[in-house]
Motif scaffolding. Structure first.
Motif, PDB file in Angstrom:
ATOM      1  N   LEU A 120       0.625  -1.533  -0.104  1.00  0.00           N
ATOM      2  CA  LEU A 120      -0.067   0.479  -0.148  1.00  0.00           C
ATOM      3  C   LEU A 120       0.361   1.014  -0.289  1.00  0.00           C
ATOM      4  CD1 LEU A 120      -2.812  -0.570   2.220  1.00  0.00           C
ATOM      5  CD2 LEU A 120      -2.873  -0.747  -0.012  1.00  0.00           C
ATOM      6  N   LYS A 121       1.633   1.047   0.852  1.00  0.00           N
ATOM      7  CA  LYS A 121       2.685   2.124   0.851  1.00  0.00           C
ATOM      8  C   LYS A 121       3.135   2.779  -0.139  1.00  0.00           C
ATOM      9  CE  LYS A 121       5.664   3.206   5.201  1.00  0.00           C
ATOM     10  NZ  LYS A 121       6.461   2.578   5.704  1.00  0.00           N
ATOM     11  N   LEU A 123       0.995   7.039  -6.639  1.00  0.00           N
ATOM     12  CA  LEU A 123      -0.026   8.265  -6.679  1.00  0.00           C
ATOM     13  C   LEU A 123       0.654   9.605  -6.603  1.00  0.00           C
ATOM     14  CD1 LEU A 123      -2.397   7.286  -7.891  1.00  0.00           C
ATOM     15  CD2 LEU A 123      -3.423   7.718  -5.120  1.00  0.00           C
ATOM     16  N   LYS A 124       1.129   9.408  -5.941  1.00  0.00           N
ATOM     17  CA  LYS A 124       2.249  11.245  -5.174  1.00  0.00           C
ATOM     18  C   LYS A 124       2.967  11.551  -5.569  1.00  0.00           C
ATOM     19  CE  LYS A 124       1.813  10.919  -0.225  1.00  0.00           C
ATOM     20  NZ  LYS A 124       2.858  10.742   1.048  1.00  0.00           N
ATOM     21  N   ARG A 182       2.668  14.752  -8.326  1.00  0.00           N
ATOM     22  CA  ARG A 182       3.401  16.164  -7.955  1.00  0.00           C
ATOM     23  C   ARG A 182       3.643  16.324  -9.818  1.00  0.00           C
ATOM     24  NH1 ARG A 182       7.842  13.802  -5.465  1.00  0.00           N
ATOM     25  NH2 ARG A 182       6.272  13.179  -3.560  1.00  0.00           N
ATOM     26  N   GLU A 183       3.423  15.575 -10.652  1.00  0.00           N
ATOM     27  CA  GLU A 183       3.376  15.941 -11.816  1.00  0.00           C
ATOM     28  C   GLU A 183       2.394  16.088 -12.640  1.00  0.00           C
ATOM     29  OE1 GLU A 183       5.562  12.447 -14.225  1.00  0.00           O
ATOM     30  OE2 GLU A 183       6.637  12.104 -12.698  1.00  0.00           O
TER      31      GLU A 183
END
Lengths: 208, 192
Positions: A101-102, A108-109, A113-114
């Motif tokens: 999950l991490k 995903l982060k 960000r992009e």
């Protein structure tokens, strides 16, 4: 073949699990031993009874009873051990799920960000601008074309039509269409009168 | 003389050669003997596979009452395989990697390879895979005496160790040792 690199390292948890499982195996073996003792005591009791030594048979049976209680106890302990093992194994799975999950979250982060809201807005704006610009170019091009070339285009169209027409003239006689009326249609009384006359004639005929 | 195959009380079909008296006697002619040995080897291995027997000892030929009576004796023709003959057959089997002296440094008892250690390794890996025990740690005891009987139930420890070390060479098994004993962990094949 890189045997050491394809095989994961042995962690402390692995050792702990193995320890527990070995303990469980020992209990299993102990159970087996007790079972043998139980059977033996029963046999001894039977033999003593056969030779008429009732008190000795009783002692053997008492011992058997005691061993039986031991068996129940080991059973309980084994359940405990097995529960612990499965709890640990399940926790390890949970840890790996958490890890998964991490990682997913990190990815995903990274993607977000992009792809932040401002850049998307900016991109959409730019796209709209580009579209407008394109439309402008289109119009300009269309206008410049029409002035001079429109006449030529029209002339070409007429020429094509002219070429097509003779063929149509040939095709016409095959279908017989009524000629268009040349006289003006008669409107009003002159048409209504003859109808009335026929009606009257019929009415007369019935009584006769 | 008519020779017929015979079904033993355990349901094993003995070949007709088992009813031939010369089959039980060591032949002086080496060519004849090699045929006899070959037939005995086949018979011993198929019977071992049928009854899941892993060991054969000279003792089995010396005294009655063992697992091998049905094969090593034929009371219908009053013949039995003598220990010296069995010893010769076993030495031939060991030479051809169809058995191995177990324990080592003696010649009275052999571990039969009715599956070669390499084949056992595959059997073991398949069992672990189908029972969903990849990546989890197993004790040897757990494999030899699983709660539900398996193809590996009762496999001798030495054979199991060999199979595991074969799997270990291809990175499909890993031995873990602690103070109390040893365990093993299996991995999915890497296809290498």
């Amino acid at each position: 073949m890189g045997g050491s690199q394809s095989v994961p390292k042995v962690t402390a948890q692995d050792r702990a699990i193995l320890d527990l499982k070995l303990q469980r195996d020992k209990l299993k073996q102990y159970q087996k031993k007790i079972q043998v003792v139980l059977d033996r005591e029963k046999e001894i009791a039977k033999q003593h009874l056969a030779t008429g030594q009732k008190d000795r048979a009783l002692i053997a049976l008492r011992r058997r009873k005691y061993q039986q209680s031991m068996l129940v106890k080991t059973e309980e302990q084994m359940t405990n051990l097995e529960q612990l093992v499965s709890t640990i194994e399940f926790s390890l799975i949970e840890v790996s799920v958490l890890h998964g999950l991490k990682q997913g979250n990190d990815v995903l982060k990274e993607i977000h960000r992009e792809m932040n809201v401002e850049s998307v807005e900016k991109l959409l704006e730019e796209t709209a601008e580009a579209q407008a610009y394109q439309r402008e170019i289109d119009e300009m091009l269309a206008n410049t074309l029409s002035r001079e070339d429109e006449e030529e285009v029209e002339a070409e169209l007429k020429q094509l039509q002219a070429e097509a027409l003779p063929q149509q003239a040939d095709a016409e006689p095959k279908v017989k269409l009524p000629n268009a009326p040349t006289a003006e249609p008669i409107v009003g009384q002159p048409e209504a009168e003859p109808e009335e006359a026929t009606l009257q004639r019929e009415r007369v005929a019935i009584p006769a | 003389m008519t020779l017929a195959s015979f079904t033993t009380p355990s349901g094993f079909l003995l070949p007709s050669i088992h009813s031939a008296p010369p089959f039980f006697t060591q032949q002086p002619n080496p060519n004849t003997q090699s045929i006899v040995t070959e037939n005995w080897t086949r018979l011993i291995l198929t019977y071992a596979r049928y009854r899941r027997l892993f060991f054969i000892k000279l003792e089995d030929a010396e005294t009655k009452g063992g697992d091998w009576d049905e094969v090593l004796r034929n009371e219908r023709i009053n013949r039995q395989l003598f220990p010296s003959h069995l010893s010769h057959i076993l030495s031939q089997m060991v030479e051809r990697n169809q058995a191995v002296y177990e324990p080592q440094k003696q010649t009275r008892s052999v571990l039969l390879y009715w599956r070669l250690p390499e084949e056992w390794a595959e059997v073991l890996h398949e069992w672990v895979t189908t029972t969903g025990q990849l990546n989890s740690i197993l004790t040897f005891y757990e494999i030899i005496e699983p709660p539900i009987e398996s193809v590996l139930s009762g496999i001798p420890m030495t054979l199991l160790r060999k199979a595991i070390s074969i799997l270990g060479r291809t990175g499909r098994a890993q031995i873990i040792s602690v103070a109390d004993g040893e365990g093993v962990r299996f991995f999915a094949g890497t296809g290498k």
